[in-house]
Design a protein around this motif. Structure first.
Motif, PDB file in Angstrom:
ATOM      1  N   ASN A  95      88.784 -35.552  22.715  1.00 42.76           N
ATOM      2  CA  ASN A  95      87.697 -35.771  21.758  1.00 42.76           C
ATOM      3  C   ASN A  95      86.668 -34.647  21.785  1.00 42.76           C
ATOM      4  OD1 ASN A  95      88.744 -38.170  20.904  1.00 42.76           O
ATOM      5  ND2 ASN A  95      87.270 -39.457  21.988  1.00 42.76           N
ATOM      6  N   LEU A  96      86.634 -33.901  22.860  1.00 46.21           N
ATOM      7  CA  LEU A  96      85.640 -32.846  23.016  1.00 46.21           C
ATOM      8  C   LEU A  96      86.143 -31.492  22.527  1.00 46.21           C
ATOM      9  CD1 LEU A  96      84.548 -33.869  26.616  1.00 46.21           C
ATOM     10  CD2 LEU A  96      83.488 -34.552  24.457  1.00 46.21           C
ATOM     11  N   LEU A  97      87.387 -31.492  22.017  1.00 50.13           N
ATOM     12  CA  LEU A  97      88.027 -30.257  21.586  1.00 50.13           C
ATOM     13  C   LEU A  97      88.495 -30.375  20.139  1.00 50.13           C
ATOM     14  CD1 LEU A  97      90.280 -29.754  24.754  1.00 50.13           C
ATOM     15  CD2 LEU A  97      88.112 -28.594  24.271  1.00 50.13           C
ATOM     16  N   SER A  98      88.858 -29.252  19.579  1.00 48.61           N
ATOM     17  CA  SER A  98      89.487 -29.193  18.265  1.00 48.61           C
ATOM     18  C   SER A  98      90.474 -28.034  18.296  1.00 48.61           C
ATOM     19  CB  SER A  98      88.435 -28.966  17.180  1.00 48.61           C
ATOM     20  OG  SER A  98      87.927 -27.642  17.253  1.00 48.61           O
ATOM     21  N   PRO A  99      91.344 -27.920  17.297  1.00 47.24           N
ATOM     22  CA  PRO A  99      92.228 -26.748  17.283  1.00 47.24           C
ATOM     23  C   PRO A  99      91.467 -25.420  17.325  1.00 47.24           C
ATOM     24  CG  PRO A  99      93.026 -28.397  15.738  1.00 47.24           C
ATOM     25  CD  PRO A  99      91.684 -28.878  16.228  1.00 47.24           C
ATOM     26  N   ASP A 100      90.236 -25.410  16.790  1.00 45.00           N
ATOM     27  CA  ASP A 100      89.447 -24.178  16.777  1.00 45.00           C
ATOM     28  C   ASP A 100      88.823 -23.854  18.128  1.00 45.00           C
ATOM     29  OD1 ASP A 100      89.968 -23.768  14.081  1.00 45.00           O
ATOM     30  OD2 ASP A 100      88.190 -24.867  13.440  1.00 45.00           O
ATOM     31  N   THR A 101      88.592 -24.877  18.951  1.00 42.01           N
ATOM     32  CA  THR A 101      87.912 -24.654  20.236  1.00 42.01           C
ATOM     33  C   THR A 101      88.834 -24.802  21.443  1.00 42.01           C
ATOM     34  OG1 THR A 101      87.226 -26.980  20.457  1.00 42.01           O
ATOM     35  CG2 THR A 101      85.740 -25.480  19.264  1.00 42.01           C
ATOM     36  N   VAL A 102      90.079 -25.205  21.211  1.00 40.31           N
ATOM     37  CA  VAL A 102      90.947 -25.512  22.344  1.00 40.31           C
ATOM     38  C   VAL A 102      91.210 -24.274  23.215  1.00 40.31           C
ATOM     39  CG1 VAL A 102      93.181 -25.107  21.209  1.00 40.31           C
ATOM     40  CG2 VAL A 102      92.971 -26.903  22.954  1.00 40.31           C
ATOM     41  N   ALA A 116     100.231 -37.653  21.431  1.00 40.78           N
ATOM     42  CA  ALA A 116     100.485 -38.002  22.831  1.00 40.78           C
ATOM     43  C   ALA A 116     100.384 -36.758  23.708  1.00 40.78           C
ATOM     44  CB  ALA A 116     101.867 -38.616  22.969  1.00 40.78           C
ATOM     45  N   PRO A 117     100.009 -36.925  24.971  1.00 41.05           N
ATOM     46  CA  PRO A 117      99.968 -35.784  25.884  1.00 41.05           C
ATOM     47  C   PRO A 117     101.309 -35.069  25.954  1.00 41.05           C
ATOM     48  CG  PRO A 117      98.921 -37.690  26.889  1.00 41.05           C
ATOM     49  CD  PRO A 117      99.588 -38.177  25.636  1.00 41.05           C
ATOM     50  N   GLY A 118     101.242 -33.727  25.980  1.00 40.08           N
ATOM     51  CA  GLY A 118     102.456 -32.947  26.175  1.00 40.08           C
ATOM     52  C   GLY A 118     103.050 -32.368  24.921  1.00 40.08           C
ATOM     53  N   VAL A 119     102.533 -32.726  23.760  1.00 41.70           N
ATOM     54  CA  VAL A 119     103.074 -32.175  22.518  1.00 41.70           C
ATOM     55  C   VAL A 119     102.005 -31.388  21.755  1.00 41.70           C
ATOM     56  CG1 VAL A 119     104.869 -33.916  22.301  1.00 41.70           C
ATOM     57  CG2 VAL A 119     102.662 -34.338  21.255  1.00 41.70           C
ATOM     58  N   GLY A 120     100.883 -31.107  22.429  1.00 38.58           N
ATOM     59  CA  GLY A 120      99.790 -30.398  21.784  1.00 38.58           C
ATOM     60  C   GLY A 120      99.383 -29.162  22.553  1.00 38.58           C
ATOM     61  N   LEU A 121      98.076 -28.889  22.510  1.00 36.19           N
ATOM     62  CA  LEU A 121      97.551 -27.611  22.964  1.00 36.19           C
ATOM     63  C   LEU A 121      96.764 -27.684  24.266  1.00 36.19           C
ATOM     64  CD1 LEU A 121      96.205 -26.513  19.448  1.00 36.19           C
ATOM     65  CD2 LEU A 121      98.324 -25.746  20.542  1.00 36.19           C
ATOM     66  N   ILE A 176      81.494 -41.678  34.807  1.00 33.81           N
ATOM     67  CA  ILE A 176      82.804 -41.904  34.198  1.00 33.81           C
ATOM     68  C   ILE A 176      83.434 -43.172  34.759  1.00 33.81           C
ATOM     69  CG2 ILE A 176      85.151 -41.003  33.956  1.00 33.81           C
ATOM     70  CD1 ILE A 176      83.932 -38.191  33.917  1.00 33.81           C
ATOM     71  N   LEU A 177      83.772 -44.086  33.858  1.00 32.40           N
ATOM     72  CA  LEU A 177      84.402 -45.363  34.218  1.00 32.40           C
ATOM     73  C   LEU A 177      85.901 -45.353  33.978  1.00 32.40           C
ATOM     74  CD1 LEU A 177      81.867 -47.794  32.480  1.00 32.40           C
ATOM     75  CD2 LEU A 177      81.806 -46.961  34.839  1.00 32.40           C
ATOM     76  N   SER A 178      86.332 -44.558  33.029  1.00 33.25           N
ATOM     77  CA  SER A 178      87.725 -44.512  32.622  1.00 33.25           C
ATOM     78  C   SER A 178      87.958 -43.187  31.929  1.00 33.25           C
ATOM     79  CB  SER A 178      88.041 -45.679  31.672  1.00 33.25           C
ATOM     80  OG  SER A 178      89.392 -45.662  31.251  1.00 33.25           O
ATOM     81  N   ALA A 179      89.222 -42.777  31.864  1.00 36.61           N
ATOM     82  CA  ALA A 179      89.579 -41.555  31.157  1.00 36.61           C
ATOM     83  C   ALA A 179      90.757 -41.831  30.244  1.00 36.61           C
ATOM     84  CB  ALA A 179      89.914 -40.440  32.135  1.00 36.61           C
ATOM     85  N   HIS A 180      90.810 -41.111  29.136  1.00 41.34           N
ATOM     86  CA  HIS A 180      91.921 -41.241  28.197  1.00 41.34           C
ATOM     87  C   HIS A 180      92.769 -39.980  28.211  1.00 41.34           C
ATOM     88  CE1 HIS A 180      89.931 -44.564  25.520  1.00 41.34           C
ATOM     89  NE2 HIS A 180      90.289 -44.989  26.710  1.00 41.34           N
ATOM     90  N   ALA A 181      94.056 -40.164  27.962  1.00 40.35           N
ATOM     91  CA  ALA A 181      94.991 -39.046  27.924  1.00 40.35           C
ATOM     92  C   ALA A 181      95.654 -38.999  26.552  1.00 40.35           C
ATOM     93  CB  ALA A 181      96.049 -39.199  29.018  1.00 40.35           C
ATOM     94  N   LYS A 182      95.238 -38.013  25.764  1.00 40.34           N
ATOM     95  CA  LYS A 182      95.933 -37.686  24.523  1.00 40.34           C
ATOM     96  C   LYS A 182      95.863 -36.181  24.358  1.00 40.34           C
ATOM     97  CE  LYS A 182      92.096 -38.587  21.237  1.00 40.34           C
ATOM     98  NZ  LYS A 182      91.096 -39.592  21.607  1.00 40.34           N
ATOM     99  N   ASP A 183      96.365 -35.641  23.259  1.00 39.66           N
ATOM    100  CA  ASP A 183      96.455 -34.197  23.113  1.00 39.66           C
ATOM    101  C   ASP A 183      95.907 -33.772  21.759  1.00 39.66           C
ATOM    102  OD1 ASP A 183      97.128 -31.552  23.807  1.00 39.66           O
ATOM    103  OD2 ASP A 183      99.056 -32.175  24.642  1.00 39.66           O
ATOM    104  N   VAL A 184      95.564 -32.500  21.647  1.00 44.48           N
ATOM    105  CA  VAL A 184      95.036 -31.917  20.418  1.00 44.48           C
ATOM    106  C   VAL A 184      96.150 -31.169  19.697  1.00 44.48           C
ATOM    107  CG1 VAL A 184      93.393 -30.248  19.463  1.00 44.48           C
ATOM    108  CG2 VAL A 184      92.724 -31.699  21.392  1.00 44.48           C
ATOM    109  N   VAL A 185      96.341 -31.511  18.431  1.00 44.39           N
ATOM    110  CA  VAL A 185      97.305 -30.810  17.583  1.00 44.39           C
ATOM    111  C   VAL A 185      96.587 -30.383  16.307  1.00 44.39           C
ATOM    112  CG1 VAL A 185      99.328 -31.993  18.498  1.00 44.39           C
ATOM    113  CG2 VAL A 185      98.098 -32.983  16.561  1.00 44.39           C
ATOM    114  N   ALA A 186      97.248 -29.584  15.493  1.00 49.60           N
ATOM    115  CA  ALA A 186      96.617 -29.047  14.283  1.00 49.60           C
ATOM    116  C   ALA A 186      96.114 -30.150  13.371  1.00 49.60           C
ATOM    117  CB  ALA A 186      97.597 -28.140  13.547  1.00 49.60           C
TER     118      ALA A 186
END
Length: 308
Positions: free
Chosen positions: A215-222, A255-260, A240-250
């Protein structure tokens, strides 16, 4: 204290099963997934899918079984049934969604949702959950995750604080904590605004952060992700109480592992908040097991100093 409906049993707060807070928690035991990844007819069917994909935890949302997220149609006994369905597989529910538009521009719509969320917060311990996650909201009346130019206004901030005041009172009474996630389309759009909110509300309040690096990134800032994530983590780490795992794509997120994203670095950061759950988001049901395996492998590589 929220008024409970008929059929909502009295709640005795008890800690989650597992290691004490001062004992290390294995990475595998911290790894979870959004329950609504596996939309089914019953909680037992969801729990089966979560277990088969190799996860130890599930972030619960009643939408996973076709009900409303705020669960106003669900009685307390049904909350307990969900908990028991997951515990039958040795799984825990560390957190539950109570997401709604916390700054909806219509006060009546907003207050109706607050009342439902207060009740959900009161019942969350029946799931075994210690954290209730929120959406900090938007002035967009139709999509609570969509940015609006008035999200940065003083009035929007004031409405968010009023909403949180009611929910924080309910959380204190229930013995749970509220988790706010910085989202680019919401009032709490970034780490700096999250830090401001935490400072204003104070360290004694039952409020913390759901840390979602994507959420703190974008394709322009990754390309600057290490700098950006380190700064955000330094601001928010104690909360921090919890963390999420996803990925940044265009096109947004995946899902994690298919992005940048550099997940070796992400996991290095997560290792600095021992015991905090890491919850997989935006995975397709058929890809959930692969994500689990990859996260475990990346964690082992980062611990060994192997990197990408």
């Amino acid at each position: 204290m929220a008024e409970l409906e008929d059929g909502d049993p009295a709640i005795a707060r008890a800690p989650l099963d597992g290691a004490a807070q001062d004992e290390p928690v294995a990475f595998e035991a911290r790894l979870g997934i959004f329950a609504r990844t596996f939309r089914r007819q019953s909680a037992a069917q969801v729990a089966t899918a979560v277990a088969e994909a190799g996860y130890s935890l599930a972030h619960w949302n009643f939408a996973a079984i076709g009900l409303s997220t705020l669960a106003d149609e669900v009685n307390g006994s049904q909350f307990t049934e969900v908990r028991d369905a997951f515990r039958a597989y040795g799984l825990q529910i560390p957190s539950v969604s109570a997401t709604f538009n916390a700054v909806h521009p219509d006060p009546a719509t907003r207050q109706s949702a607050v009342r439902k969320a207060v009740r959900l917060v009161a019942l969350a311990p029946l799931l075994g959950a210690e954290v209730v996650t929120l959406c900090s909201g938007t002035r967009d009346p139709d999509d609570m995750w969509h940015a609006h130019p008035d999200n940065g206004s003083r009035d929007a901030w004031t409405d968010l604080r009023r909403t949180l005041d009611e929910l924080l009172e309910a959380a204190s009474a229930a013995g749970v904590r509220l988790g706010v996630e910085p989202e680019p389309g919401n009032v709490i759009a970034n780490a700096a605004l999250a830090a401001r909110l935490l400072h204003e509300i104070g360290d004694d309040a039952p409020l913390g952060i759901v840390f979602d690096p994507a959420n703190l990134l974008s394709p322009d800032t990754v390309g600057r992700q290490i700098e950006i994530l380190n700064q955000a983590f330094d601001l928010l780490q104690p909360h921090i109480l919890s963390a999420h795992a996803k990925d940044v794509v265009a096109g947004g997120y995946s899902a994690p592992g298919v992005g940048l994203m550099d997940y070796h670095h992400v996991l290095d950061l997560i290792e600095r908040v021992p015991g905090v759950p890491l919850i997989v988001q935006d995975a397709e049901p058929g890809d959930a097991a692969r994500v689990n395996i990859d996260l475990r492998r990346w964690h082992q590589e980062s611990r060994a100093g192997g990197g990408a």
